[in-house]
Scaffold this active site. Structure first.
Site, PDB file in Angstrom:
ATOM      1  N   LYS A 124     -16.563  40.275   2.957  1.00  0.00           N
ATOM      2  CA  LYS A 124     -17.898  40.885   2.872  1.00  0.00           C
ATOM      3  C   LYS A 124     -18.548  40.790   4.234  1.00  0.00           C
ATOM      4  CE  LYS A 124     -20.424  42.737  -0.424  1.00  0.00           C
ATOM      5  NZ  LYS A 124     -19.964  43.307  -1.709  1.00  0.00           N
ATOM      6  N   ASP A 164     -22.443  48.538   0.291  1.00  0.00           N
ATOM      7  CA  ASP A 164     -23.078  47.604  -0.646  1.00  0.00           C
ATOM      8  C   ASP A 164     -24.585  47.886  -0.532  1.00  0.00           C
ATOM      9  OD1 ASP A 164     -22.343  45.119  -2.406  1.00  0.00           O
ATOM     10  OD2 ASP A 164     -24.088  44.443  -1.281  1.00  0.00           O
TER      11      ASP A 164
HETATM   12  P1  NDP Z   1     -28.311  50.175  -3.167  1.00  0.00           P
HETATM   13  O1  NDP Z   1     -28.797  49.754  -1.843  1.00  0.00           O
HETATM   14  O2  NDP Z   1     -27.875  51.564  -3.387  1.00  0.00           O
HETATM   15  O3  NDP Z   1     -29.417  49.857  -4.263  1.00  0.00           O
HETATM   16  C1  NDP Z   1     -29.914  48.581  -4.424  1.00  0.00           C
HETATM   17  C2  NDP Z   1     -31.043  48.614  -5.437  1.00  0.00           C
HETATM   18  O4  NDP Z   1     -31.410  47.287  -5.779  1.00  0.00           O
HETATM   19  C3  NDP Z   1     -32.295  49.262  -4.886  1.00  0.00           C
HETATM   20  O5  NDP Z   1     -33.002  49.844  -5.934  1.00  0.00           O
HETATM   21  C4  NDP Z   1     -33.034  48.063  -4.295  1.00  0.00           C
HETATM   22  O6  NDP Z   1     -34.415  48.236  -4.199  1.00  0.00           O
HETATM   23  C5  NDP Z   1     -32.734  47.003  -5.314  1.00  0.00           C
HETATM   24  N1  NDP Z   1     -32.770  45.695  -4.670  1.00  0.00           N
HETATM   25  C6  NDP Z   1     -32.077  45.292  -3.595  1.00  0.00           C
HETATM   26  N2  NDP Z   1     -32.398  44.045  -3.264  1.00  0.00           N
HETATM   27  C7  NDP Z   1     -33.332  43.673  -4.143  1.00  0.00           C
HETATM   28  C8  NDP Z   1     -34.063  42.486  -4.314  1.00  0.00           C
HETATM   29  N3  NDP Z   1     -33.893  41.435  -3.499  1.00  0.00           N
HETATM   30  N4  NDP Z   1     -34.912  42.418  -5.360  1.00  0.00           N
HETATM   31  C9  NDP Z   1     -35.096  43.495  -6.187  1.00  0.00           C
HETATM   32  N5  NDP Z   1     -34.431  44.650  -6.058  1.00  0.00           N
HETATM   33  C10 NDP Z   1     -33.565  44.729  -5.059  1.00  0.00           C
HETATM   34  O7  NDP Z   1     -27.150  49.149  -3.538  1.00  0.00           O
HETATM   35  P2  NDP Z   1     -26.032  49.262  -4.675  1.00  0.00           P
HETATM   36  O8  NDP Z   1     -26.533  50.037  -5.839  1.00  0.00           O
HETATM   37  O9  NDP Z   1     -24.785  49.672  -4.015  1.00  0.00           O
HETATM   38  O10 NDP Z   1     -25.858  47.723  -5.079  1.00  0.00           O
HETATM   39  C11 NDP Z   1     -26.530  47.141  -6.193  1.00  0.00           C
HETATM   40  C12 NDP Z   1     -25.770  45.902  -6.624  1.00  0.00           C
HETATM   41  O11 NDP Z   1     -24.445  46.261  -7.034  1.00  0.00           O
HETATM   42  C13 NDP Z   1     -25.581  44.829  -5.551  1.00  0.00           C
HETATM   43  O12 NDP Z   1     -25.608  43.565  -6.174  1.00  0.00           O
HETATM   44  C14 NDP Z   1     -24.181  45.117  -5.027  1.00  0.00           C
HETATM   45  O13 NDP Z   1     -23.597  43.963  -4.451  1.00  0.00           O
HETATM   46  C15 NDP Z   1     -23.495  45.487  -6.321  1.00  0.00           C
HETATM   47  N6  NDP Z   1     -22.257  46.265  -6.200  1.00  0.00           N
HETATM   48  C16 NDP Z   1     -22.221  47.435  -5.506  1.00  0.00           C
HETATM   49  C17 NDP Z   1     -21.043  48.160  -5.441  1.00  0.00           C
HETATM   50  C18 NDP Z   1     -20.957  49.475  -4.757  1.00  0.00           C
HETATM   51  O14 NDP Z   1     -19.906  50.095  -4.833  1.00  0.00           O
HETATM   52  N7  NDP Z   1     -22.021  49.966  -4.122  1.00  0.00           N
HETATM   53  C19 NDP Z   1     -19.810  47.661  -6.055  1.00  0.00           C
HETATM   54  C20 NDP Z   1     -19.975  46.460  -6.831  1.00  0.00           C
HETATM   55  C21 NDP Z   1     -21.159  45.796  -6.865  1.00  0.00           C
HETATM   56  P3  NDP Z   1     -35.094  48.518  -2.761  1.00  0.00           P
HETATM   57  O15 NDP Z   1     -34.875  49.966  -2.516  1.00  0.00           O
HETATM   58  O16 NDP Z   1     -36.516  48.140  -2.963  1.00  0.00           O
HETATM   59  O17 NDP Z   1     -34.418  47.617  -1.769  1.00  0.00           O
HETATM   60  O1  2IT Z   2     -19.272  44.359  -4.330  1.00  0.00           O
HETATM   61  C1  2IT Z   2     -18.409  45.258  -4.242  1.00  0.00           C
HETATM   62  O2  2IT Z   2     -17.381  45.243  -4.911  1.00  0.00           O
HETATM   63  C2  2IT Z   2     -18.677  46.372  -3.322  1.00  0.00           C
HETATM   64  N1  2IT Z   2     -19.740  46.423  -2.720  1.00  0.00           N
HETATM   65  C3  2IT Z   2     -17.629  47.424  -3.094  1.00  0.00           C
HETATM   66  C4  2IT Z   2     -16.629  46.963  -2.076  1.00  0.00           C
HETATM   67  C5  2IT Z   2     -15.595  47.984  -1.663  1.00  0.00           C
HETATM   68  O3  2IT Z   2     -14.814  47.631  -0.769  1.00  0.00           O
HETATM   69  O4  2IT Z   2     -15.559  49.093  -2.199  1.00  0.00           O
END
Ligand code: NDP
Ligand code: 2IT
Length: 444
Positions: A124, A164
């Protein structure tokens, strides 16, 4: 191995890393019994070699903002474990990023990637750079400056980053462009790329879709249908958006979305049309979720999370530790039957205990949200063979992988009373593959 002793020892060595210790504790407590059936593991001190990352790169990034001021940020790449494949995992841009958060994420990623059945190690990276309020040019300059240092540590067979929090298609594009220029090669060194330059169909959708596929498998163990269920979703980014899309396709109703300022509650449900508005608002306008409430005349609660609202299912999809013990008790009291983690570690250990004691369905992120990185693995395969698969082909593979992960959780997590402990199932299944690979490869 005595899990508690190992955890205490790690706490002493890494005293300021609560999220890392939290993630390690949950895993060690659930694999302790299985680990101790293999005395050869302890002789090789497998547990410390598995908990402590292979290496961490830490560096300063300097860039120039639109006003001509020189800005600095801290940036990192945690390469956790390479036993079963090249390092693989996302990059997070958020003001809260620090070594503890990235170490917890890289640790989790190692087990998650193992569960996908694909050959990927765990990593990461990220920075305390916050894209919020930055212009597209500032984001581009930051991504390029980050790559000036990162590029020498990554590569298609070494370490393959992706998105992420705060890193989506736009940022991956800028980082890939700079990587290509610096390395003078065109390889699949990032995933989540644009479709025109090696990206995979379904990668943007994969985490949210995968979580809903996993949820469907969990519900099926109790002969419950997803159709007609009301669902609390948190976050409003990549994972939350495609979670809502799949819920709608399968006849369920998402009621909430959130961002770091607050949440919206739409009693009539977030329809396809309203979801299109959210996608435009968040991905193009880069606005706040509050604007949804203003546009559609629904409730917005500032500074709160949606867990006090009544629904059947909760899919936390924003960030770590967004459901605490009190929230979990509210969810259970309101009759929630399933919680499946779209985010990484959104539930505190106390919240997990509340769900397990109430015997509701609960899936940890390393199983439920593995569809994202699994589809990244499929993107790597397509890049290697220099071909692109159809949407249907990738989606079918994603469905198959999520079903396999569910089956593995059942295999390793079935308790004597017939209930499935998905935490144990996911941790033991993920661990055993990495452990066997490490044992076979000697003390390194
Ligand atoms: P994005 O940046 O697209 O969206 C994140 C969302 O969560 C936004 O709405 C953001 O709000 C909110 N957020 C972020 N930090 C905080 C916080 N500290 N408190 C409250 N709300 C918060 O990210 P993703 O959708 O990609 O990721 C969301 C989650 O999913 C994370 O935990 C990530 O690790 C996990 N994940 C993502 C994957 C991927 O493929 N993208 C794969 C597997 C897991 P704001 O706009 O206000 O910051
Ligand atoms: O938390 C996760 O699994 C991710 N943000 C996706 C990682 C990836 O390499 O696609």
């Amino acid at each position: 191995m005595n899990a508690q002793n190992v955890i205490e020892n790690l706490k002493k060595r890494f005293p300021n890393e609560p999220e890392y210790i939290q993630a390690v504790s949950v895993v060690l407590n659930s694999i302790e019994e299985e680990y101790n059936k293999h005395p050869e593991f302890d002789k090789a001190n497998l547990i410390e070699r598995l908990c402590i990352p292979d290496r961490i790169f830490t560096f300063r990034v300097s860039w120039v903002d639109d006003k001509g001021n020189v800005q600095t940020n801290m940036a990192y790449r945690v390469q956790h474990n390479m036993a079963i494949g090249p390092y693989k995992g996302g990059i997070r841009f958020h003001s809260s990023v620090n070594p503890s958060i990235l170490k917890f994420l890289a640790f989790e990623q190692t087990f998650k990637n193992s569960l996908t059945t694909l050959p990927m190690g765990g990593a990461k990276g990220g920075s305390d750079f916050s894209p919020r309020g930055k212009s597209a040019n500032e984001v581009m300059r930051f991504c390029q400056a980050y790559l000036l240092e990162l590029w020498r540590h990554i590569g298609p067979d070494t370490d393959v980053p992706a998105g992420d929090i705060g890193v989506g298609g736009r940022e991956v594009g800028y980082m890939f462009g700079m990587y290509r220029k610096l390395s003078h090669e065109f390889t699949g060194t990032f995933t989540g790329k644009g479709l025109e330059f090696g990206g995979s169909l379904i990668r943007p959708e994969a985490t949210g879709y995968g979580n809903v596929y996993f949820l469907t498998s969990m519900l099926a163990t109790k002969n419950i249908e997803l159709k007609g269920k009301k669902v609390l979703v948190s976050g409003s980014g990549n994972v939350a958006q495609y979670t809502c899309e799949k819920l709608l396709q399968l006849g369920a109703t998402p009621l909430t979305l959130s961002d770091s300022n607050g949440y919206i509650y739409d009693p009539d449900g977030i329809t396809r049309e309203k979801l299109d508005y959210v996608m435009e608002l968040k991905n193009v306008q880069r606005g706040r979720i509050k604007e949804y409430a203003e546009k559609y005349g629904v409730k917005y609660v500032e500074g709160a999370r949606p867990w006090g609202e009544k629904a059947d299912i909760a899919l936390p999809s924003a960030t770590q530790n967004e459901i605490n013990e009190e929230d979990a008790k509210k969810l259970v009291a309101n009759g929630v039957i399933a919680v499946s983690e779209g985010a990484n570690m959104p539930c505190t250990p106390e919240a997990i205990k509340v769900f397990q004691d109430a015997k509701i369905l609960y899936a940890p992120g390393k199983a439920a949200n593995a569809g994202g990185v699994a589809t990244s693995g499929l993107e790597m395969s397509q890049n290697s063979e220099r071909l692109s698969w159809s949407r249907e082909e990738v989606d079918a593979k994603l469905k198959g992988i999520m079903a396999d992960i569910h089956a593995n959780c059942v295999k390793y997590g079935k308790e004597a009373d017939g209930t499935i402990n998905y935490v144990k199932g996911a941790n033991v299944a993920g661990f055993m593959k990495v452990a066997k690979a490490m044992m076979a490869q000697g003390i390194i």
